[in-house]
Scaffold this motif. Structure first.
Motif, PDB file in Angstrom:
ATOM      1  N   GLY A  99       0.586  -1.336  -0.052  1.00 32.77           N
ATOM      2  CA  GLY A  99      -0.125  -0.080  -0.124  1.00 32.77           C
ATOM      3  C   GLY A  99       0.853   1.245   0.178  1.00 32.77           C
ATOM      4  N   GLU A 100       1.996   1.189  -0.379  1.00 31.35           N
ATOM      5  CA  GLU A 100       3.133   2.340  -0.467  1.00 31.35           C
ATOM      6  C   GLU A 100       2.771   3.120  -1.680  1.00 31.35           C
ATOM      7  OE1 GLU A 100       6.937   1.670   0.980  1.00 31.35           O
ATOM      8  OE2 GLU A 100       6.406   0.366   2.832  1.00 31.35           O
ATOM      9  N   ARG A 101       3.164   4.163  -1.458  1.00 27.72           N
ATOM     10  CA  ARG A 101       3.189   5.299  -2.730  1.00 27.72           C
ATOM     11  C   ARG A 101       4.310   5.499  -3.130  1.00 27.72           C
ATOM     12  NH1 ARG A 101       2.226  11.310  -3.516  1.00 27.72           N
ATOM     13  NH2 ARG A 101       1.220  11.532  -5.628  1.00 27.72           N
ATOM     14  N   VAL A 102       4.596   5.072  -4.405  1.00 29.68           N
ATOM     15  CA  VAL A 102       6.262   5.147  -4.850  1.00 29.68           C
ATOM     16  C   VAL A 102       6.295   6.050  -6.037  1.00 29.68           C
ATOM     17  CG1 VAL A 102       7.787   3.610  -5.953  1.00 29.68           C
ATOM     18  CG2 VAL A 102       6.442   2.845  -4.118  1.00 29.68           C
ATOM     19  N   LEU A 103       7.752   6.663  -5.980  1.00 31.30           N
ATOM     20  CA  LEU A 103       8.296   7.365  -6.949  1.00 31.30           C
ATOM     21  C   LEU A 103       9.604   6.508  -7.382  1.00 31.30           C
ATOM     22  CD1 LEU A 103       8.573  10.077  -8.439  1.00 31.30           C
ATOM     23  CD2 LEU A 103       9.859  11.282  -6.638  1.00 31.30           C
ATOM     24  N   ALA A 104       9.393   6.498  -8.828  1.00 26.11           N
ATOM     25  CA  ALA A 104      10.701   5.680  -9.519  1.00 26.11           C
ATOM     26  C   ALA A 104      11.218   6.572 -10.427  1.00 26.11           C
ATOM     27  CB  ALA A 104      10.052   4.485 -10.076  1.00 26.11           C
ATOM     28  N   THR A 105      12.502   6.843 -10.297  1.00 21.89           N
ATOM     29  CA  THR A 105      13.325   7.757 -11.399  1.00 21.89           C
ATOM     30  C   THR A 105      14.694   7.036 -11.842  1.00 21.89           C
ATOM     31  OG1 THR A 105      14.485   8.992  -9.557  1.00 21.89           O
ATOM     32  CG2 THR A 105      12.426   9.559  -9.857  1.00 21.89           C
ATOM     33  N   ALA A 106      14.988   7.919 -12.695  1.00 28.47           N
ATOM     34  CA  ALA A 106      16.353   7.606 -13.103  1.00 28.47           C
ATOM     35  C   ALA A 106      16.860   8.708 -13.932  1.00 28.47           C
ATOM     36  CB  ALA A 106      16.412   6.268 -14.256  1.00 28.47           C
ATOM     37  N   ASP A 107      18.146   8.953 -14.379  1.00 25.05           N
ATOM     38  CA  ASP A 107      18.693  10.179 -14.745  1.00 25.05           C
ATOM     39  C   ASP A 107      18.239  10.257 -16.351  1.00 25.05           C
ATOM     40  OD1 ASP A 107      20.017  12.245 -13.749  1.00 25.05           O
ATOM     41  OD2 ASP A 107      21.673  11.857 -15.020  1.00 25.05           O
ATOM     42  N   ILE A 160      -7.872  17.698 -11.697  1.00 24.09           N
ATOM     43  CA  ILE A 160      -7.728  16.358 -12.338  1.00 24.09           C
ATOM     44  C   ILE A 160      -6.197  15.865 -12.203  1.00 24.09           C
ATOM     45  CG2 ILE A 160      -7.437  15.395 -14.687  1.00 24.09           C
ATOM     46  CD1 ILE A 160      -9.517  17.343 -15.677  1.00 24.09           C
ATOM     47  N   LEU A 161      -5.003  16.950 -12.097  1.00 19.35           N
ATOM     48  CA  LEU A 161      -3.746  16.207 -12.023  1.00 19.35           C
ATOM     49  C   LEU A 161      -3.576  15.736 -10.707  1.00 19.35           C
ATOM     50  CD1 LEU A 161      -1.837  19.219 -13.673  1.00 19.35           C
ATOM     51  CD2 LEU A 161      -1.937  16.637 -14.491  1.00 19.35           C
ATOM     52  N   ARG A 162      -4.345  16.044  -9.652  1.00 21.50           N
ATOM     53  CA  ARG A 162      -4.187  15.737  -8.393  1.00 21.50           C
ATOM     54  C   ARG A 162      -4.850  14.389  -8.062  1.00 21.50           C
ATOM     55  NH1 ARG A 162      -5.807  21.197  -6.478  1.00 21.50           N
ATOM     56  NH2 ARG A 162      -7.861  20.443  -6.264  1.00 21.50           N
ATOM     57  N   GLU A 163      -5.934  14.167  -8.772  1.00 23.43           N
ATOM     58  CA  GLU A 163      -6.741  12.987  -8.928  1.00 23.43           C
ATOM     59  C   GLU A 163      -5.808  12.075  -9.437  1.00 23.43           C
ATOM     60  OE1 GLU A 163     -10.566  13.234 -10.462  1.00 23.43           O
ATOM     61  OE2 GLU A 163     -11.280  14.621  -9.120  1.00 23.43           O
ATOM     62  N   ILE A 164      -5.284  12.020 -10.676  1.00 26.64           N
ATOM     63  CA  ILE A 164      -4.346  10.941 -11.555  1.00 26.64           C
ATOM     64  C   ILE A 164      -3.184  10.663 -10.369  1.00 26.64           C
ATOM     65  CG2 ILE A 164      -3.054  10.962 -13.655  1.00 26.64           C
ATOM     66  CD1 ILE A 164      -4.930  12.472 -14.824  1.00 26.64           C
ATOM     67  N   LEU A 165      -2.633  11.844 -10.199  1.00 26.22           N
ATOM     68  CA  LEU A 165      -1.196  11.499  -9.442  1.00 26.22           C
ATOM     69  C   LEU A 165      -1.819  10.745  -7.919  1.00 26.22           C
ATOM     70  CD1 LEU A 165       0.602  14.720  -9.740  1.00 26.22           C
ATOM     71  CD2 LEU A 165       1.160  12.486 -10.860  1.00 26.22           C
ATOM     72  N   LYS A 166      -2.868  11.221  -7.323  1.00 26.11           N
ATOM     73  CA  LYS A 166      -3.161  10.498  -6.041  1.00 26.11           C
ATOM     74  C   LYS A 166      -3.501   9.004  -6.290  1.00 26.11           C
ATOM     75  CE  LYS A 166      -6.466  10.972  -2.390  1.00 26.11           C
ATOM     76  NZ  LYS A 166      -7.848  11.624  -1.611  1.00 26.11           N
ATOM     77  N   ASN A 167      -4.058   8.688  -7.179  1.00 31.09           N
ATOM     78  CA  ASN A 167      -4.415   7.191  -7.712  1.00 31.09           C
ATOM     79  C   ASN A 167      -3.473   6.330  -8.449  1.00 31.09           C
ATOM     80  OD1 ASN A 167      -7.244   7.793  -6.659  1.00 31.09           O
ATOM     81  ND2 ASN A 167      -7.857   8.491  -8.984  1.00 31.09           N
ATOM     82  N   ALA A 168      -2.406   6.993  -8.572  1.00 35.66           N
ATOM     83  CA  ALA A 168      -1.081   6.209  -9.267  1.00 35.66           C
ATOM     84  C   ALA A 168      -0.543   5.517  -8.084  1.00 35.66           C
ATOM     85  CB  ALA A 168      -0.084   7.162  -9.890  1.00 35.66           C
ATOM     86  N   GLN A 169      -0.174   4.180  -8.193  1.00 31.40           N
ATOM     87  CA  GLN A 169       0.694   3.449  -7.213  1.00 31.40           C
ATOM     88  C   GLN A 169       2.010   3.913  -7.351  1.00 31.40           C
ATOM     89  OE1 GLN A 169      -1.295  -0.292  -8.719  1.00 31.40           O
ATOM     90  NE2 GLN A 169      -1.813  -0.729  -6.624  1.00 31.40           N
ATOM     91  N   VAL A 170       2.534   4.112  -8.708  1.00 31.40           N
ATOM     92  CA  VAL A 170       3.967   4.504  -8.860  1.00 31.40           C
ATOM     93  C   VAL A 170       3.891   5.722 -10.037  1.00 31.40           C
ATOM     94  CG1 VAL A 170       5.988   3.831  -9.603  1.00 31.40           C
ATOM     95  CG2 VAL A 170       4.657   2.013  -8.658  1.00 31.40           C
ATOM     96  N   VAL A 171       4.437   6.564  -9.386  1.00 33.79           N
ATOM     97  CA  VAL A 171       4.830   7.705 -10.399  1.00 33.79           C
ATOM     98  C   VAL A 171       6.599   7.760 -11.044  1.00 33.79           C
ATOM     99  CG1 VAL A 171       4.831  10.314 -10.742  1.00 33.79           C
ATOM    100  CG2 VAL A 171       3.208   9.362  -9.280  1.00 33.79           C
ATOM    101  N   CYS A 172       6.326   7.748 -12.443  1.00 30.49           N
ATOM    102  CA  CYS A 172       7.724   7.623 -12.926  1.00 30.49           C
ATOM    103  C   CYS A 172       8.244   8.679 -13.566  1.00 30.49           C
ATOM    104  CB  CYS A 172       7.734   6.539 -13.903  1.00 30.49           C
ATOM    105  SG  CYS A 172       7.467   4.985 -13.068  1.00 30.49           S
ATOM    106  N   THR A 173       9.373   9.163 -13.654  1.00 31.96           N
ATOM    107  CA  THR A 173       9.956  10.429 -14.063  1.00 31.96           C
ATOM    108  C   THR A 173      11.447  10.317 -14.027  1.00 31.96           C
ATOM    109  OG1 THR A 173       9.559  12.736 -14.397  1.00 31.96           O
ATOM    110  CG2 THR A 173       9.593  11.790 -12.136  1.00 31.96           C
ATOM    111  N   THR A 174      12.238  11.159 -14.821  1.00 28.72           N
ATOM    112  CA  THR A 174      13.607  11.611 -14.706  1.00 28.72           C
ATOM    113  C   THR A 174      13.697  12.161 -13.120  1.00 28.72           C
ATOM    114  OG1 THR A 174      13.752  13.466 -15.925  1.00 28.72           O
ATOM    115  CG2 THR A 174      13.900  11.436 -17.273  1.00 28.72           C
ATOM    116  N   ASN A 175      15.003  12.045 -12.987  1.00 29.11           N
ATOM    117  CA  ASN A 175      15.355  12.846 -11.640  1.00 29.11           C
ATOM    118  C   ASN A 175      15.146  14.174 -11.769  1.00 29.11           C
ATOM    119  OD1 ASN A 175      16.490  10.282 -10.799  1.00 29.11           O
ATOM    120  ND2 ASN A 175      18.413  11.174 -11.198  1.00 29.11           N
ATOM    121  N   SER A 176      15.366  14.859 -12.780  1.00 30.09           N
ATOM    122  CA  SER A 176      15.185  16.168 -13.006  1.00 30.09           C
ATOM    123  C   SER A 176      13.745  16.658 -12.760  1.00 30.09           C
ATOM    124  CB  SER A 176      15.852  16.796 -14.141  1.00 30.09           C
ATOM    125  OG  SER A 176      15.855  18.230 -14.622  1.00 30.09           O
ATOM    126  N   THR A 177      12.873  15.739 -13.615  1.00 32.70           N
ATOM    127  CA  THR A 177      11.576  16.252 -13.968  1.00 32.70           C
ATOM    128  C   THR A 177      10.824  16.083 -12.420  1.00 32.70           C
ATOM    129  OG1 THR A 177      11.741  15.512 -16.020  1.00 32.70           O
ATOM    130  CG2 THR A 177       9.568  15.859 -15.141  1.00 32.70           C
TER     131      THR A 177
END
Length: 661
Positions: free
Chosen positions: A222-230, A358-375
């Motif tokens: 049930g954890e909320r995760v941010l996954a990134t790479a350069d 809309i953005l708040r809802e989408i990000l809240k419902n995401a189990q994993v948010v993926c992006t680059t380190n910078s973004t």
């Protein structure tokens, strides 16, 4: 290079200085590139836009001027909001004006400048990327978060005085049954070690596969995760793995930089799929209609208003009173423009409000948010908090780059391999940035790292030398790759060194192929060695090898370009360009051959490690033993090949082939 820091102030000041040095070096890099490349060549690389039209837009806060540059068929480019650019007619180095990108769209870029551009309309303009400033600014912001105590990640651990907890959760049931014993062990350790854990993944050991399973284990709790790479490529690889688990993923990033088959998880796509998107579309259509209607009325510029405020114009227009020499008709015309403009502003605010929801809802419902380190430091994730941050390719990212996502969670899992190439650092005095957080944490906290040992890429003979030299002999070849060979691809065998099933071959050029340097360049190239490579390629292709199964690696950019002028149907890159990649057959052209026995940056053992671990079935190395053999690491490599592969030279193979130049 510092391992430990006495205080957060010392830490922040240390990296602020390095970041600023690197920022200046990037500026110099772009200046040198502008000098050496034509405008069209730079546009092709995405670092310039030519043939733009321009117009003045408005005054900005602090006396800045805003100009908009546009064209109908804007090419893809790397220029982002916040970047520093040069505006010029033809020559950025002679008449370039420095500015900052304020806004951008499909067919335009708006830039703020401190000075006027005279006679901007009716001329063609050029914009050049000068400093990719966004990432530097986000690094500084992350350091500020640390210094003000707003970072969720423990500061004492970052400084080097923390006491991370290392443990193994034996009850962990992995979903991916194909994971080997070492990958499973890494997952078991990663799910309970706190607040940091490092997955050390040598070439071909399934580092990202292990990381994805570990992310799944956190999501399952049930954890909320941010996954990134350069890099965007590494982020896309994480997403590809997560989707096989059925995880709800949202990818933040510019659609142009995302893989086409993964666009359906992008934030832009999710917004368009939202039930309230139709409201946004209708508001946008109405805004466009109003803008078109507004074009028919006089815009109340400073010259036309003659000091009147918008409210005064509306009042005088309604009463029909001529004021300050402005005719009533003109007043009414400007009043109509103002009324429409206020409607537009109201609709824009309404649209922004819906967009934010809309953005708040989408990000809240995401189990994993993926992006680059910078973004991860952009507006979308401003003030967002996560239970855990995962950073892939952490050994290829600078420490300040990793901080950008790290400050958003109180625990982090890093995956990488500090025995391969570190991040590229341009400024000679900023080399401290190449000592990555991944490597520093392994040095300080060795107990919170775990090495993956089974490799699924290389033939045993290709694997063995890097395993001994760089990984303490720990690597084990999976049965599926242990004895893979060239004849598996072609269905044919040969006793010729190049076409044989012997996995590792070294061809000594015996000092007969001297290196060269182009005028004004610091790089090296070797024309005779390049011709030798071409003949080897021709021989492999005639033997039945597919071009896409061959890769050519060289340490030098100028040699890469020379090779590309001779060979068109095979992938060619520098060592840096091939990191993270693999091919069935790899040919390494080492270039260096000189009486002084100088090998320059070839003595970087991490560069050698990357080069020789890209091949799966066949590794062919071309070099001058008289130049290379005096250097310890190459001496060991040559001796290894002499005992376990084929060590030959251009004279010995002359009778069987036309390979000698």
């Amino acid at each position: 290079m510092k391992k430990l820091f006495n205080s957060i102030d010392e830490y922040v000041n240390h990296f602020l200085e390095l970041i600023q040095l690197e920022r200046e070096a990037e500026k110099e890099f772009h200046l040198q590139e502008i000098k050496s490349l034509s405008g069209k060549e730079r546009e092709k690389k995405g670092r310039a836009i030519l043939n733009l039209r321009g117009r003045f837009v408005s005054e900005f806060i602090g006396g800045f001027k805003v100009y908009r540059f546009y064209r109908d068929n804007m090419p893809e480019h790397q220029i982002k909001v916040g970047d520093v650019v040069l505006i010029s007619k033809k020559s950025p180095l002679k008449d370039g004006i420095e500015g900052t990108v304020l806004d951008k769209g499909k067919n335009f870029i708006s830039v703020t400048l401190k000075q006027d551009i005279k006679n901007i309309e009716g001329k063609k303009w050029r914009i050049d990327l000068y400093v990719n400033d966004v990432t530097f600014k986000r690094m500084v912001e992350a350091l500020y978060e640390l210094s003000t105590g707003r970072s969720l990640f423990p500061i004492d651990v970052i400084l080097g005085y923390g006491e991370p907890v290392s443990c193994v959760e034996e009850d962990t049931k992995v979903k991916n049954e194909k994971l080997n014993e070492f990958q499973r062990e890494a997952v078991k350790r990663a799910v309970c070690s706190y607040p940091v854990f490092l997955i050390h993944g040598p070439p071909g050991t399934g580092k990202t596969t292990t990381l994805v399973e570990t992310i799944y284990q956190h999501v399952k709790r049930g954890e909320r995760v941010l996954a990134t790479a350069d890099s965007n490529t590494a982020v896309d690889n994480i997403i590809e793995g997560l989707l096989t688990y059925g995880i709800e993923v949202v990818r933040i990033g510019h659609p142009a930089r995302l893989r086409k088959d993964l666009l359906n998880v992008s934030l832009d796509y999710r917004v368009q799929e939202h039930e309230d998107y139709e409201k946004l579309r209708m508001i946008s259509d109405r805004i466009q209609q109003l803008k078109e209607e507004q074009e028919y009325y006089l815009k109340p510029t400073a010259q036309r208003r003659r000091g009147l405020s918008y409210d005064e114009i509306l009042s005088f227009a309604q009463s029909g009173i001529k004021v300050r020499g402005i005719k009533t008709k003109k007043l009414k015309d400007m009043a109509k423009w103002i009324q429409i403009n206020r409607k537009i502003k109201k609709l824009v605010k309404e649209r922004e409000k819906i967009e934010r929801r809309i953005l708040r809802e989408i990000l809240k419902n995401a189990q994993v948010v993926c992006t680059t380190n910078s973004t991860a430091g952009g507006d979308f994730l401003k003030n967002q908090k996560f239970d855990a941050v995962f950073i892939d390719e952490a050994s290829q990212a600078t420490e300040p780059s990793c901080l950008i996502p790290m400050v958003k969670a109180n625990r982090v899992i890093l995956a990488g391999d500090h025995r391969q190439l570190p991040p590229t650092v341009l400024h000679p005095e900023a080399k401290g940035l190449s000592y990555t957080l991944f490597e520093r944490f392994i040095d300080i906290y060795p107990d919170i790292s775990y090495i993956l040992r089974i490799q699924y890429r290389m033939n045993e003979k290709i694997k063995e030398f890097p395993s001994r030299e760089f990984y303490g002999g720990l690597l084990i070849s999976a049965e599926s790759v242990r004895n893979i060979k060239l004849s598996d691809l072609t269905g044919r065998t040969s006793d010729h060194p190049i076409l044989s099933d012997t996995p590792v071959v070294f061809i000594d050029t015996k000092g007969e192929f001297p290196e060269k340097v182009k005028k004004g360049s610091k790089s090296k190239y070797n024309p005779k060695e390049a011709k030798l490579v071409k003949e080897i390629i021709d021989k492999l292709l005639n033997f039945g090898v597919n071009p896409e199964d061959i890769g050519i690696i060289t340490p030098y950019k100028d040699h890469e370009e020379y090779l590309k002028s001779l060979i068109q149907n095979v992938e060619i890159h520098t060592v840096d360009g091939f990191q993270g990649r693999e091919k069935e057959i790899i040919i390494i052209s080492l270039v260096r051959s000189n009486p002084e026995e100088e090998i320059g940056f070839l003595d970087d053992i991490r560069r050698l490690n990357v080069a020789i671990t890209r091949a799966k079935r066949k590794l062919i190395i071309i070099g001058d033993i008289s130049t290379l053999g005096k250097h310890d690491i190459y001496k060991k490599l040559i001796n290894y090949i002499k005992e376990n592969g084929i060590l030959t030279d251009i004279n010995k193979i002359e009778e069987e082939t036309t390979l000698k130049a």
